[in-house]
Design an enzyme around this catalytic site. Structure first.
Site, PDB file in Angstrom:
ATOM      1  N   GLY A   1       2.624  -2.305   6.426  1.00  0.00           N
ATOM      2  CA  GLY A   1       3.787  -2.678   5.640  1.00  0.00           C
ATOM      3  C   GLY A   1       4.755  -1.518   5.532  1.00  0.00           C
ATOM      4  N   ASN A   2       5.716  -1.651   4.671  1.00  0.00           N
ATOM      5  CA  ASN A   2       6.661  -0.559   4.473  1.00  0.00           C
ATOM      6  C   ASN A   2       7.122  -0.517   3.026  1.00  0.00           C
ATOM      7  OD1 ASN A   2       9.185  -2.268   4.179  1.00  0.00           O
ATOM      8  ND2 ASN A   2       8.442  -2.931   6.183  1.00  0.00           N
TER       9      ASN A   2
END
Ligand code: CTP
Ligand code: CA
Length: 225
Positions: A33-34
Protein backbone atom coordinates in the site's frame (compact mmCIF):
# COMPACT_ATOMS: atom_id res chain seq x y z
CA UNK A 1 -38.79 31.67 0.25
CA UNK A 2 -37.54 28.28 -0.84
CA UNK A 3 -34.13 27.22 0.35
CA UNK A 4 -31.92 25.94 -2.44
CA UNK A 5 -29.38 23.68 -0.77
CA UNK A 6 -27.38 23.05 -3.94
CA UNK A 7 -27.14 26.44 -5.58
CA UNK A 8 -23.54 27.06 -6.59
CA UNK A 9 -20.93 27.36 -9.29
CA UNK A 10 -20.92 23.60 -9.95
CA UNK A 11 -24.69 23.26 -10.20
CA UNK A 12 -25.64 20.54 -12.67
CA UNK A 13 -22.08 19.34 -13.38
CA UNK A 14 -20.92 15.77 -12.89
CA UNK A 15 -17.65 15.46 -11.03
CA UNK A 16 -15.78 12.16 -10.61
CA UNK A 17 -13.12 12.02 -7.90
CA UNK A 18 -10.67 9.27 -6.91
CA UNK A 19 -9.27 9.31 -3.38
CA UNK A 20 -7.20 7.32 -0.94
CA UNK A 21 -4.57 4.65 -1.45
CA UNK A 22 -4.92 1.34 -3.22
CA UNK A 23 -3.92 -1.95 -1.63
CA UNK A 24 -2.38 -4.66 -3.78
CA UNK A 25 -2.61 -8.07 -2.18
CA UNK A 26 0.52 -10.16 -1.69
CA UNK A 27 -1.24 -13.01 0.11
CA UNK A 28 -4.39 -13.34 2.27
CA UNK A 29 -2.83 -11.37 5.15
CA UNK A 30 -0.50 -8.89 3.42
CA UNK A 31 -0.65 -6.13 0.88
CA UNK A 32 1.47 -3.41 -0.71
CA UNK A 33 0.00 0.00 0.00
CA UNK A 34 1.01 3.60 0.29
CA UNK A 35 0.68 6.55 2.64
CA UNK A 36 -2.56 8.28 1.74
CA UNK A 37 -5.30 9.15 4.21
CA UNK A 38 -7.77 10.10 1.45
CA UNK A 39 -8.53 13.38 3.25
CA UNK A 40 -7.61 15.67 0.35
CA UNK A 41 -9.73 13.76 -2.17
CA UNK A 42 -12.67 13.57 0.24
CA UNK A 43 -12.38 17.33 0.85
CA UNK A 44 -12.48 17.93 -2.92
CA UNK A 45 -15.58 15.71 -3.26
CA UNK A 46 -17.27 17.51 -0.37
CA UNK A 47 -16.47 20.99 -1.74
CA UNK A 48 -17.79 20.04 -5.20
CA UNK A 49 -21.03 18.68 -3.71
CA UNK A 50 -21.44 21.84 -1.59
CA UNK A 51 -21.12 23.87 -4.79
CA UNK A 52 -23.95 21.91 -6.41
CA UNK A 53 -22.06 19.26 -8.39
CA UNK A 54 -23.30 15.70 -8.76
CA UNK A 55 -20.31 13.89 -7.27
CA UNK A 56 -19.17 10.28 -7.53
CA UNK A 57 -16.27 9.45 -5.23
CA UNK A 58 -14.26 6.31 -5.97
CA UNK A 59 -12.50 5.61 -2.69
CA UNK A 60 -9.67 3.25 -1.87
CA UNK A 61 -9.42 1.75 1.63
CA UNK A 62 -9.75 4.72 3.99
CA UNK A 63 -11.40 5.41 7.33
CA UNK A 64 -13.44 8.48 6.45
CA UNK A 65 -17.11 9.42 6.49
CA UNK A 66 -18.82 9.95 3.14
CA UNK A 67 -19.43 13.69 2.55
CA UNK A 68 -23.14 14.60 2.43
CA UNK A 69 -24.72 14.27 -1.00
CA UNK A 70 -21.79 12.34 -2.46
CA UNK A 71 -22.21 8.91 -4.09
CA UNK A 72 -19.33 6.74 -2.91
CA UNK A 73 -17.95 3.61 -4.56
CA UNK A 74 -15.48 1.68 -2.40
CA UNK A 75 -12.62 -0.22 -3.99
CA UNK A 76 -9.41 -1.83 -2.79
CA UNK A 77 -6.96 -2.38 -5.66
CA UNK A 78 -5.81 -0.23 -8.59
CA UNK A 79 -7.58 -2.60 -10.99
CA UNK A 80 -10.86 -2.19 -9.08
CA UNK A 81 -10.40 1.58 -9.00
CA UNK A 82 -9.91 1.64 -12.76
CA UNK A 83 -13.06 -0.47 -13.27
CA UNK A 84 -15.15 1.81 -11.04
CA UNK A 85 -13.86 4.95 -12.77
CA UNK A 86 -14.60 3.63 -16.26
CA UNK A 87 -18.07 2.46 -15.15
CA UNK A 88 -18.88 5.99 -13.96
CA UNK A 89 -17.30 8.08 -16.74
CA UNK A 90 -20.45 8.81 -18.74
CA UNK A 91 -21.49 12.46 -18.65
CA UNK A 92 -18.61 13.46 -16.38
CA UNK A 93 -17.60 17.11 -16.81
CA UNK A 94 -14.59 17.07 -14.49
CA UNK A 95 -12.37 14.17 -13.41
CA UNK A 96 -10.12 14.78 -10.41
CA UNK A 97 -7.59 12.04 -9.64
CA UNK A 98 -6.60 12.57 -6.02
CA UNK A 99 -5.96 8.88 -5.30
CA UNK A 100 -2.49 7.56 -4.58
CA UNK A 101 -2.76 4.61 -6.94
CA UNK A 102 -0.22 1.82 -6.63
CA UNK A 103 2.15 1.85 -9.60
CA UNK A 104 3.00 -1.84 -9.14
CA UNK A 105 1.19 -4.94 -7.93
CA UNK A 106 2.41 -8.47 -7.23
CA UNK A 107 2.30 -10.46 -10.45
CA UNK A 108 0.45 -13.16 -8.60
CA UNK A 109 -1.16 -12.89 -5.18
CA UNK A 110 -0.44 -16.07 -3.24
CA UNK A 111 -3.59 -18.03 -2.37
CA UNK A 112 -2.04 -19.11 0.92
CA UNK A 113 -0.14 -17.15 3.53
CA UNK A 114 3.53 -16.99 2.54
CA UNK A 115 5.66 -18.64 5.25
CA UNK A 116 8.94 -17.06 6.19
CA UNK A 117 12.18 -18.74 5.15
CA UNK A 118 15.87 -18.23 5.80
CA UNK A 119 16.98 -15.94 2.98
CA UNK A 120 15.51 -12.83 1.39
CA UNK A 121 12.05 -12.96 -0.18
CA UNK A 122 11.74 -11.90 -3.80
CA UNK A 123 8.43 -10.47 -4.97
CA UNK A 124 7.83 -10.00 -8.69
CA UNK A 125 5.79 -6.85 -9.37
CA UNK A 126 4.07 -5.67 -12.53
CA UNK A 127 2.84 -2.23 -13.53
CA UNK A 128 -0.76 -1.22 -12.96
CA UNK A 129 -2.73 0.79 -15.52
CA UNK A 130 -2.51 4.57 -15.22
CA UNK A 131 -6.16 5.46 -14.58
CA UNK A 132 -5.63 9.19 -15.02
CA UNK A 133 -3.79 8.81 -18.33
CA UNK A 134 -6.47 6.43 -19.60
CA UNK A 135 -9.27 8.86 -18.71
CA UNK A 136 -7.39 11.73 -20.41
CA UNK A 137 -6.98 9.62 -23.58
CA UNK A 138 -10.53 8.23 -23.50
CA UNK A 139 -12.95 8.82 -26.41
CA UNK A 140 -15.38 10.14 -23.79
CA UNK A 141 -12.75 12.34 -22.17
CA UNK A 142 -14.28 14.73 -19.61
CA UNK A 143 -13.88 18.44 -20.45
CA UNK A 144 -11.51 18.86 -17.51
CA UNK A 145 -9.05 16.20 -16.36
CA UNK A 146 -7.07 17.08 -13.25
CA UNK A 147 -4.22 15.09 -11.75
CA UNK A 148 -2.38 15.26 -8.47
CA UNK A 149 1.35 14.81 -8.11
CA UNK A 150 3.08 13.88 -4.88
CA UNK A 151 6.74 14.77 -5.14
CA UNK A 152 9.71 14.81 -2.77
CA UNK A 153 11.97 16.80 -5.13
CA UNK A 154 11.96 18.85 -8.37
CA UNK A 155 8.27 19.70 -7.95
CA UNK A 156 7.93 22.08 -10.93
CA UNK A 157 9.79 19.83 -13.33
CA UNK A 158 7.95 16.61 -12.47
CA UNK A 159 4.51 18.23 -12.19
CA UNK A 160 4.76 20.01 -15.55
CA UNK A 161 6.00 16.78 -17.10
CA UNK A 162 2.87 14.96 -15.81
CA UNK A 163 0.69 17.80 -17.13
CA UNK A 164 2.18 17.39 -20.61
CA UNK A 165 2.73 13.63 -20.78
CA UNK A 166 -0.76 12.70 -19.54
CA UNK A 167 -2.49 15.48 -21.51
CA UNK A 168 -4.07 17.06 -18.42
CA UNK A 169 -5.77 20.40 -17.87
CA UNK A 170 -4.11 20.90 -14.50
CA UNK A 171 -1.85 19.14 -12.00
CA UNK A 172 -2.15 19.86 -8.28
CA UNK A 173 1.27 19.16 -6.85
CA UNK A 174 2.13 18.37 -3.27
CA UNK A 175 5.59 18.65 -1.78
CA UNK A 176 5.26 15.60 0.46
CA UNK A 177 8.61 16.27 2.10
CA UNK A 178 7.24 19.53 3.61
CA UNK A 179 6.95 19.23 7.39
CA UNK A 180 3.43 18.98 8.78
CA UNK A 181 1.69 19.01 5.41
CA UNK A 182 0.14 16.34 3.21
CA UNK A 183 -0.47 12.72 4.16
CA UNK A 184 -2.24 12.35 7.51
CA UNK A 185 -2.19 16.11 8.13
CA UNK A 186 -5.34 18.25 8.37
CA UNK A 187 -3.60 21.02 6.42
CA UNK A 188 -2.18 21.09 2.93
CA UNK A 189 -0.50 23.33 0.40
CA UNK A 190 -0.71 22.78 -3.35
CA UNK A 191 1.04 24.18 -6.38
CA UNK A 192 -1.40 24.18 -9.29
CA UNK A 193 0.19 23.79 -12.71
CA UNK A 194 -1.82 24.59 -15.84
CA UNK A 195 -0.63 25.35 -19.37
CA UNK A 196 -0.64 29.01 -18.19
CA UNK A 197 1.85 28.40 -15.39
CA UNK A 198 1.95 27.88 -11.64
CA UNK A 199 -0.32 29.27 -8.91
CA UNK A 200 -0.08 28.32 -5.24
CA UNK A 201 -2.90 27.36 -2.87
CA UNK A 202 -2.53 27.42 0.93
CA UNK A 203 -1.15 26.36 3.31
CA UNK A 204 -4.65 26.08 4.72
CA UNK A 205 -7.06 23.42 5.93
CA UNK A 206 -7.72 20.70 3.35
CA UNK A 207 -11.35 21.94 3.18
CA UNK A 208 -10.20 25.46 2.30
CA UNK A 209 -7.56 24.20 -0.15
CA UNK A 210 -10.26 22.08 -1.83
CA UNK A 211 -12.59 25.08 -2.22
CA UNK A 212 -9.87 27.23 -3.80
CA UNK A 213 -8.76 24.35 -6.03
CA UNK A 214 -12.32 23.94 -7.33
CA UNK A 215 -12.62 27.68 -8.02
CA UNK A 216 -9.43 27.53 -10.09
CA UNK A 217 -10.57 24.42 -11.95
CA UNK A 218 -13.91 26.06 -12.63
CA UNK A 219 -12.13 29.07 -14.16
CA UNK A 220 -9.86 26.94 -16.38
CA UNK A 221 -9.98 27.96 -20.01
CA UNK A 222 -12.26 30.91 -19.28
CA UNK A 223 -9.62 33.45 -18.27
CA UNK A 224 -8.52 35.91 -20.91
CA UNK A 225 -4.85 35.60 -21.74
N1 CTP B 1 -2.52 7.89 -11.17
C1 CTP B 1 -3.53 7.06 -11.66
N2 CTP B 1 -3.28 5.74 -11.87
C2 CTP B 1 -2.07 5.22 -11.61
C3 CTP B 1 -1.04 6.04 -11.10
C4 CTP B 1 -1.31 7.39 -10.89
O1 CTP B 1 -4.64 7.53 -11.91
N3 CTP B 1 -1.86 3.91 -11.82
C5 CTP B 1 -2.80 9.32 -10.99
C6 CTP B 1 -2.84 9.78 -9.55
O2 CTP B 1 -4.14 9.67 -9.02
C7 CTP B 1 -2.39 11.23 -9.67
C8 CTP B 1 -1.48 11.22 -10.88
O3 CTP B 1 -1.77 10.04 -11.60
O4 CTP B 1 -3.48 12.08 -9.98
C9 CTP B 1 -0.03 11.29 -10.58
O5 CTP B 1 0.32 10.29 -9.66
P1 CTP B 1 1.83 10.18 -9.21
O6 CTP B 1 2.04 8.93 -8.43
O7 CTP B 1 2.26 11.50 -8.62
O8 CTP B 1 2.55 10.09 -10.62
P2 CTP B 1 2.89 8.89 -11.55
O9 CTP B 1 2.43 9.26 -12.92
O10 CTP B 1 2.39 7.59 -11.01
O11 CTP B 1 4.48 8.93 -11.57
P3 CTP B 1 5.54 8.62 -10.37
O12 CTP B 1 4.82 7.86 -9.29
O13 CTP B 1 6.61 7.84 -11.04
O14 CTP B 1 6.00 9.99 -9.90
CA1 CA C 1 2.79 6.89 -8.86
Amino acid sequence: QAIRPHAGAWQGRRVLVTAGPTFEDVDPVRFIGNRSSGKMGFAVAQAAAEQGAEVVLVAGPVVLATPPGVRRVDVRSAAQMREAVMANLDGVDTFIAAAAVADYRPMQASAQKIKKGEGPLQLALERTDDILAQVAAHPRRPARVIGFAAETERLDEYATRKLRDKNLDAVAANDVSAAGLGFESEDNALALFTPDGRSDIGPASKAEVARILLQRIHALGTTAA
